[in-house]
Every structure is written in structure tokens, then in C-alpha cells.
Design a protein around this motif. Structure first.
Motif, PDB file in Angstrom:
ATOM      1  N   GLU A   1      -2.809  -4.351  -4.304  1.00  0.00           N
ATOM      2  CA  GLU A   1      -3.222  -3.085  -3.701  1.00  0.00           C
ATOM      3  C   GLU A   1      -3.447  -2.072  -4.823  1.00  0.00           C
ATOM      4  O   GLU A   1      -2.677  -2.017  -5.786  1.00  0.00           O
ATOM      5  CB  GLU A   1      -2.158  -2.565  -2.739  1.00  0.00           C
TER       6      GLU A   1
ATOM      7  N   GLY B   1       0.821  -1.202   0.000  1.00  0.00           N
ATOM      8  CA  GLY B   1       0.000   0.000   0.000  1.00  0.00           C
ATOM      9  C   GLY B   1       0.853   1.250   0.000  1.00  0.00           C
ATOM     10  O   GLY B   1       0.544   2.242  -0.682  1.00  0.00           O
TER      11      GLY B   1
ATOM     12  N   SER C   1      -7.933  -2.130  -0.830  1.00  0.00           N
ATOM     13  CA  SER C   1      -7.144  -3.289  -0.413  1.00  0.00           C
ATOM     14  C   SER C   1      -8.060  -4.417   0.039  1.00  0.00           C
ATOM     15  O   SER C   1      -9.015  -4.188   0.785  1.00  0.00           O
ATOM     16  CB  SER C   1      -6.209  -2.921   0.749  1.00  0.00           C
TER      17      SER C   1
ATOM     18  N   ASP D   1      -4.463  -0.859   3.128  1.00  0.00           N
ATOM     19  CA  ASP D   1      -3.696  -2.102   3.257  1.00  0.00           C
ATOM     20  C   ASP D   1      -3.649  -2.559   4.712  1.00  0.00           C
ATOM     21  O   ASP D   1      -3.955  -3.720   5.037  1.00  0.00           O
ATOM     22  CB  ASP D   1      -2.283  -1.837   2.728  1.00  0.00           C
TER      23      ASP D   1
END
Length: 328
Positions: free
Chosen positions: A169, A144, A208, A254
């Protein structure tokens, strides 16, 4: 990073050439790998992991930023999320130093747990210090972070409409040439093939998805995934199969998707509501799945698709789309 990346963007006559964009993106990814990879002995994180207890190391600003993010997520989850689970990952067979997937010996597990805990880390100026022989694993947030860095670089290069994906991501900004939004397909948590559960428009959000449906092993009829609750020292054991989080920061999307997956269907749901997270929870129910979306998610994307049926998959992504799927 042991995976793949894609960048789709709308070109303009005054914009950079594709080769320039690719070089800029790959330079960022190489830097991420050099700092955060636990699969190369010369990375900064591996150098830190090899230090003994009561040691400090001077580290770059973004390394300290990610360590601080991990501390925040650990504190918010009462220790369930923890970046120092590397010894547990290795012991259970999911880490870079593993010797095969297996349920560990209780004595070995007890010893490994003594080396886990964010409380053993502290930041002193430009240094990260460890009070015990802990080992960091940034795989739950590094991708991320990479996406956020790529987004910043693209915008600095004069690119303002794009979809960036690294190891699953994602972040999308702006519009496609026809004026429509970038489309993100949320993956149904199946380990045999990719099926889109819901396709959502995204502009300005990172997306995510964390799940337990690809990286796991079975022993004596019990399923053990690579998602660990640091408080227990073992993989999670609940019915939550995947969580998708939408945040303006891909780094936070994330981290929070992993945190919610660790907490499970009840505690994770309560956490998401309390922190007003835009999230989708998909739980196992018999041979199928049941999904539910937080109010923040419905507000962000304009609705929530009902529970997926294993026999009736949702539409597959079209051109100009990305797939948010499970990652490490």
C-alpha cells in the motif's frame, strides 16, 4: 505485519534525523500489529475474536474507525465485502488457523457461514459488540490505515515530501528534489515475477492494488484465490485479475481495491463508475490481459496506458519510485 515497508523522503537541514523517522514509523507499525494482527494471540483483534456471542469489548478509537469503515464497505457492496470472513479464510486454508489449503466439506462450510456477517456487529460508545461468534480480519484495510498514520506522523515531524509504502500500500506527497513527481509502478498481475504495467505520477494520493495472482491454490483443475465473496462463502470465480484504486486516503484505496476485486469485472466496474472511483481493472483474456481505466483515474493521472501485452512489459520503476502490487 508479515511483510516489509519502505519510506523515502526529502531531508531538510532542520528536519529530523533518519533514526528518529525510523523509530516513529516502526512505533506506528508495532501498534498496528498489536491491534490488528490475527497471527498473534495477544492482539486486540484476537482477544475480540475469542469472545463468545453477545459480548462487548472496549477498544481504541482507530479500531472502531476501521470496524465502521468495514460496515460502510459491506453495506455499499450488499455484503460482498465483509470483515468477518475469518472463519471462511481458516476453513479454505488462507487464515491463521488454517489446516492446509483445500475445498472444504459442505457441512463445515455451512457452519462457518453462520459465523459470518457484519450485521452481527454493533458499536456502542467505545465498545464493539458481537451478537454472534464472529471473528474479524482487518487485512483488507489495516495496511492502508498504517500508511495514513505514517503520513500524518511524517507531516507532524516537518517532512512534506515523501513516498510511504507498507505491504504494497502506498501514498506519495510532494515532489522529489529535482522537482519531479514521485513515480508509482502498477504491477502486471503475474505470479512468477514483478513487471510494471504502467508508471504514474502521484502527489497526495494513496495507491492500492488488490489481486488474486499470488495467494491461491488449485484443486481438480480449479483455481481458488484468497479473495472471498462473503455472500457466497467461497473464493471469487471470475476473470478479474487485479484492481488498482487511487484515493486521497490510503485506507479507502485499500478497502475499495478489495471491494472491486470481489465484485468482479462487470459489477465492480459499475460500482467504480457510480462512486466515481479512480481505478484500473486488469482482466484475464486468453494468455494475456486486458485493462481499462475509469474516467476518474484518467483525470487523476493524466491518462491510461492500453492493455498490457505479456510479451512487452512496461518500463521498470526508477529511483524514487514505488511498486503497487498485490497484497492480502
Amino acid at each position: 505485519m508479515g511483510s516489509s515497508y519502505t519510506v523515502q523522503y526529502v531531508r531538510t537541514p532542520q528536519g529530523p534525523a533518519p533514526t528518529q523517522v525510523q523509530q516513529a514509523v516502526e512505533s506506528i507499525l508495532q501498534g498496528i500489529d498489536q491491534r490488528f494482527s490475527t497471527y498473534r494471540s495477544d492482539s486486540l483483534v484476537e482477544h475480540f475474536n475469542q469472545l463468545p456471542a453477545n459480548s462487548c469489548q472496549t477498544l481504541p478509537a482507530d479500531f472502531l474507525q476501521l470496524a465502521q469503515t468495514g460496515e460502510t464497505l459491506s453495506r455499499q457492496s450488499n455484503g460482498a465485502f465483509d470483515l468477518t470472513v475469518e472463519p471462511l479464510l481458516d476453513l479454505w486454508g488462507f487464515g491463521p488457523q488454517s489446516r492446509g489449503e483445500k475445498v472444504p466439506d459442505p457441512n463445515a462450510l455451512a457452519q462457518a457461514r453462520q459465523r459470518v456477517g457484519h450485521a452481527n456487529l454493533s458499536i456502542r460508545g467505545e465498545q464493539l459488540c458481537k451478537q454472534a461468534a464472529v471473528e474479524l480480519d482487518f487485512n483488507s484495510i489495516a495496511a492502508g490505515h498504517a500508511v495514513d498514520l505514517i503520513v500524518e506522523r511524517l507531516q507532524a515531524m516537518g517532512i512534506h515530501s515523501f513516498l510511504v509504502e507498507a505491504t504494497g500500500e502506498l501514498k506519495a506527497v510532494g515532489r522529489k528534489p529535482d522537482g519531479s513527481a514521485w513515480q508509482i509502478a502498477l504491477e502486471l498481475p503475474r505470479d512468477d515475477r514483478q513487471i510494471a504495467h504502467q508508471v504514474i505520477p502521484v502527489d497526495g494520493y494513496g495507491v492500492s492494488t488488490s489481486g488474486d495472482y499470488r495467494n491461491y491454490f488449485e484443486e481438480n483443475g480449479q483455481r481458488y484465490s484468497h479473495t472471498f465473496d462473503a455472500r457466497l462463502g467461497r473464493p471469487v470465480a471470475h476473470t478479474l485479475a487485479s484492481v488498482t484504486v487511487i484515493e486521497h486516503s490510503a485506507l479507502l484505496a485499500d478497502g475499495y481495491s478489495t471491494l472491486l476485486l470481489i465484485l468482479g469485472p462487470e459489477q465492480g466496474w459499475d460500482f467504480a463508475l457510480a462512486h466515481q472511483l479512480a481505478a484500473v481493472f486488469v482482466t484475464r483474456a486468453g494468455t494475456g490481459f486486458v485493462s481499462r481505466c475509469t474516467p476518474a483515474f484518467e483525470q487523476a493521472v493524466g491518462g491510461c496506458q492500453g492493455s498490457p501485452s505479456p510479451a512487452t512489459p512496461a518500463p521498470t520503476p526508477t529511483v524514487g519510485a514505488g511498486v503497487a502490487g498485490e497484497k492480502d
